[in-house]
Design a protein around this motif. Sequence first.
Motif, PDB file in Angstrom:
ATOM      1  N   THR A  50       0.820  -1.209   0.000  1.00 34.83           N
ATOM      2  CA  THR A  50       0.000   0.000   0.000  1.00 34.83           C
ATOM      3  C   THR A  50       0.853   1.259   0.000  1.00 34.83           C
ATOM      4  N   GLY A  51       2.108   1.125   0.338  1.00 37.12           N
ATOM      5  CA  GLY A  51       3.071   2.215   0.309  1.00 37.12           C
ATOM      6  C   GLY A  51       4.460   1.626   0.211  1.00 37.12           C
ATOM      7  N   PHE A  52       5.453   2.498   0.000  1.00 41.21           N
ATOM      8  CA  PHE A  52       6.832   2.040  -0.054  1.00 41.21           C
ATOM      9  C   PHE A  52       7.365   1.833   1.363  1.00 41.21           C
ATOM     10  N   ALA A  53       8.216   0.816   1.513  1.00 42.68           N
ATOM     11  CA  ALA A  53       8.817   0.536   2.808  1.00 42.68           C
ATOM     12  C   ALA A  53      10.144  -0.175   2.612  1.00 42.68           C
ATOM     13  N   LEU A  54      11.060   0.054   3.540  1.00 38.42           N
ATOM     14  CA  LEU A  54      12.211  -0.816   3.708  1.00 38.42           C
ATOM     15  C   LEU A  54      11.790  -1.891   4.696  1.00 38.42           C
ATOM     16  N   ILE A  55      11.904  -3.145   4.302  1.00 34.07           N
ATOM     17  CA  ILE A  55      11.487  -4.237   5.173  1.00 34.07           C
ATOM     18  C   ILE A  55      12.687  -5.116   5.446  1.00 34.07           C
ATOM     19  N   VAL A  56      12.996  -5.281   6.724  1.00 34.31           N
ATOM     20  CA  VAL A  56      14.110  -6.118   7.148  1.00 34.31           C
ATOM     21  C   VAL A  56      13.553  -7.499   7.465  1.00 34.31           C
ATOM     22  N   HIS A  57      14.040  -8.506   6.731  1.00 39.70           N
ATOM     23  CA  HIS A  57      13.576  -9.885   6.898  1.00 39.70           C
ATOM     24  C   HIS A  57      14.668 -10.735   7.524  1.00 39.70           C
ATOM     25  N   ALA A  58      14.266 -11.699   8.347  1.00 43.92           N
ATOM     26  CA  ALA A  58      15.164 -12.772   8.731  1.00 43.92           C
ATOM     27  C   ALA A  58      15.296 -13.732   7.552  1.00 43.92           C
ATOM     28  N   LEU A  59      16.254 -14.644   7.624  1.00 45.60           N
ATOM     29  CA  LEU A  59      16.495 -15.538   6.503  1.00 45.60           C
ATOM     30  C   LEU A  59      15.387 -16.563   6.312  1.00 45.60           C
ATOM     31  N   ASP A  60      14.486 -16.701   7.277  1.00 43.40           N
ATOM     32  CA  ASP A  60      13.317 -17.567   7.085  1.00 43.40           C
ATOM     33  C   ASP A  60      12.114 -16.781   6.569  1.00 43.40           C
ATOM     34  N   GLY A  61      12.318 -15.491   6.269  1.00 46.55           N
ATOM     35  CA  GLY A  61      11.249 -14.664   5.737  1.00 46.55           C
ATOM     36  C   GLY A  61      10.514 -13.840   6.778  1.00 46.55           C
ATOM     37  N   ALA A  62      10.701 -14.134   8.051  1.00 46.51           N
ATOM     38  CA  ALA A  62      10.010 -13.372   9.093  1.00 46.51           C
ATOM     39  C   ALA A  62      10.400 -11.899   9.014  1.00 46.51           C
ATOM     40  N   ILE A  63       9.410 -11.028   9.214  1.00 47.92           N
ATOM     41  CA  ILE A  63       9.675  -9.584   9.182  1.00 47.92           C
ATOM     42  C   ILE A  63      10.232  -9.139  10.528  1.00 47.92           C
ATOM     43  N   VAL A  64      11.422  -8.592  10.507  1.00 47.34           N
ATOM     44  CA  VAL A  64      12.069  -8.087  11.713  1.00 47.34           C
ATOM     45  C   VAL A  64      11.690  -6.630  11.957  1.00 47.34           C
ATOM     46  N   ARG A  65      11.615  -5.845  10.888  1.00 42.74           N
ATOM     47  CA  ARG A  65      11.300  -4.421  11.026  1.00 42.74           C
ATOM     48  C   ARG A  65      10.772  -3.899   9.696  1.00 42.74           C
ATOM     49  N   ARG A  66       9.783  -2.995   9.782  1.00 42.76           N
ATOM     50  CA  ARG A  66       9.261  -2.313   8.597  1.00 42.76           C
ATOM     51  C   ARG A  66       9.457  -0.817   8.805  1.00 42.76           C
ATOM     52  N   ILE A  67      10.053  -0.157   7.808  1.00 38.71           N
ATOM     53  CA  ILE A  67      10.287   1.279   7.869  1.00 38.71           C
ATOM     54  C   ILE A  67       9.517   1.917   6.725  1.00 38.71           C
ATOM     55  N   ASP A  68       8.416   2.574   7.028  1.00 43.07           N
ATOM     56  CA  ASP A  68       7.562   3.161   5.996  1.00 43.07           C
ATOM     57  C   ASP A  68       8.224   4.392   5.387  1.00 43.07           C
ATOM     58  N   LEU A  69       8.118   4.497   4.060  1.00 39.09           N
ATOM     59  CA  LEU A  69       8.787   5.568   3.325  1.00 39.09           C
ATOM     60  C   LEU A  69       7.820   6.484   2.579  1.00 39.09           C
ATOM     61  N   GLY A  70       6.537   6.225   2.649  1.00 44.06           N
ATOM     62  CA  GLY A  70       5.577   7.094   1.976  1.00 44.06           C
ATOM     63  C   GLY A  70       4.686   6.328   1.020  1.00 44.06           C
ATOM     64  N   GLY A  71       3.729   7.050   0.435  1.00 44.03           N
ATOM     65  CA  GLY A  71       2.738   6.450  -0.430  1.00 44.03           C
ATOM     66  C   GLY A  71       3.276   6.032  -1.786  1.00 44.03           C
ATOM     67  N   PRO A  72       2.397   5.441  -2.626  1.00 40.83           N
ATOM     68  CA  PRO A  72       2.834   4.892  -3.913  1.00 40.83           C
ATOM     69  C   PRO A  72       2.830   5.892  -5.056  1.00 40.83           C
ATOM     70  N   ASP A  73       2.697   7.187  -4.759  1.00 43.47           N
ATOM     71  CA  ASP A  73       2.549   8.171  -5.835  1.00 43.47           C
ATOM     72  C   ASP A  73       3.866   8.450  -6.564  1.00 43.47           C
TER      73      ASP A  73
END
Length: 251
Positions: free
Chosen positions: A53-76
Amino acid sequence: MRSIALAPLLALVACGPLPPGRCAPAPVVIARGTLAYDARLVGDRVIGLELDTGFALIVHALDGAIVRRIDLGGPDRDLGALAIDDRGARAWVGGEDQAVRAIELATGAITATWPIGADVTALAWVTADDRAYVAIGDATGVACLRRATDGAVVQCVAIADAPITGLAAEADALVVTAGARAIRLALPGLQVRGEAAAPPAPALPPEARFGGAIRARHATPRGVLVAAWIRTLDDPSIVWFRRDRPAGCPR
C-alpha cells in the motif's frame, strides 16, 4: 507512478520439488505479495525495498520473518534505488522524489535527506582511502559521490545523455552503466578511467523459472538474491537461491 492493480506485473513461476537425489537446496522465499524493487543480503538479514500500500524498507530474517518495517511514503512516486552498508546498519533510498534519504536500520530513523534535483536512478555504498561514500546516479546521466558520514559532496560528473542504471564498486573504481555504455571512474575523485564492461547479472540455477523481467538480482557468497514483481498476492517477490548444499553432498 504505477499502482499495484495497473502495473505490468511479473509472474514468478515457483520452482517445483527437486527430483530425488538432487544435491541442490530449494529456493528460500523471503517475501510474498509485494512489488520488490530491490533487495540485499547482509549477514543474517535481507533488506528489501518493497511496495504494497506504500513504499517501505522491510528487514527480513532468513526464514522470511519480518524483523522491522520502515515506511517511506505512499505509492505516488517510485522509490527504486537502494544502497546498504557492509554491516547492514544503514541504508540509503532514492527515486522520483529527487532526494536520497539516509536511514538507520536498527531504529528506522531517517537521519538525513539530500536533495538531488533529478530522479535518483541508482545508488551504491563504496569505500576508498579508508572512507565510506554513497555513489548516486540520476536520470540526467550525472554521477555524484557523497561522504556517507555527513553527506558532503565530494565530486559530481556528467557521464551520459541517458539515465544511470547501474553503479558497482570495483577495487578503487566505480563502474557506471548508462544506456549501452559502462564507464570506469576513479574513487574518490570520479576521474574518467575509460570504458568498462558492464557487470554481468549473476546466473540463476536452471530450475528457476520467471514469467518476465525481474527488478534486481545480486550475487552473494551464499547464492543469488532476486527481487521481482508479482502477479497475485501469494506470489514470491524476494527469493534467495542458495548455493548451500545439504549434508553428504559434494562441495
